[in-house]
Enzyme design. Structure first.
Site, PDB file in Angstrom:
ATOM      1  N   HIS A  11      -4.643  -5.170   1.160  1.00  0.00           N
ATOM      2  CA  HIS A  11      -3.517  -5.767   0.446  1.00  0.00           C
ATOM      3  C   HIS A  11      -3.795  -5.829  -1.050  1.00  0.00           C
ATOM      4  CE1 HIS A  11      -5.621  -9.579  -0.248  1.00  0.00           C
ATOM      5  NE2 HIS A  11      -6.037  -9.517   1.014  1.00  0.00           N
ATOM      6  N   GLU A  85      -7.486 -11.322   8.655  1.00  0.00           N
ATOM      7  CA  GLU A  85      -8.860 -11.275   8.167  1.00  0.00           C
ATOM      8  C   GLU A  85      -9.740 -12.219   8.986  1.00  0.00           C
ATOM      9  OE1 GLU A  85      -9.088 -11.720   3.861  1.00  0.00           O
ATOM     10  OE2 GLU A  85      -7.064 -10.934   3.692  1.00  0.00           O
TER      11      GLU A  85
END
Length: 138
Positions: A11, A85
């Site tokens: 990202h 994550e």
């Protein structure tokens, strides 16, 4: 022979990244620079062929993927919580200095990539790897 090709994209930048704060499962949006980074990677991948897009369900990731998919409107987007994550638990939102002060043993373990590293209220590195592995093989 059948094979699957993956394109993995991180990202774009968030304010938490810029301020060196851990965000793991905190749902933070991209900042202005992160939006520009998402646009740049989208342009880079513009001519790449995709059958599907699987991503974390967190805003920063979805913003990045949606930018890429703006050039691929027929590609389905599949946000998946399992692709988040590593869950770093109670250190989410902390900066490096706070972690070094309150959990110095974890920094060493984290940097050495010790398999049994577990942050308070989070998951172990091994559990994180298993979670991703299960998603990839299902």
């Amino acid at each position: 022979m059948n094979y699957t090709e993956f394109t993995i994209v991180r990202h774009g930048e968030t304010d938490a990244n810029r301020q060196c704060h851990i965000q793991s499962w905190i749902d933070t949006p991209l900042n202005e620079n992160g939006l520009k980074q998402a646009e740049a990677v989208a342009l880079y991948l513009k001519k790449r062929r995709f059958d599907a897009a699987f991503s974390s369900d967190l805003t920063r990731v979805l913003q990045t993927v949606r930018s890429i998919l703006s050039f691929h409107p027929d590609v389905p987007l599949c946000p998946v919580k399992a692709l988040r994550e590593w869950n770093l638990g109670r250190i989410d939102g902390c900066d490096k200095e706070e972690i070094e002060k309150n959990h110095p043993e974890l920094i060493t373990s984290f940097l050495r990539e010790t398999e049994n590293t577990v942050f308070p209220g989070g998951e172990s590195r091994m559990d994180f790897q298993k979670r991703i592995g299960i998603f990839m093989t299902d």
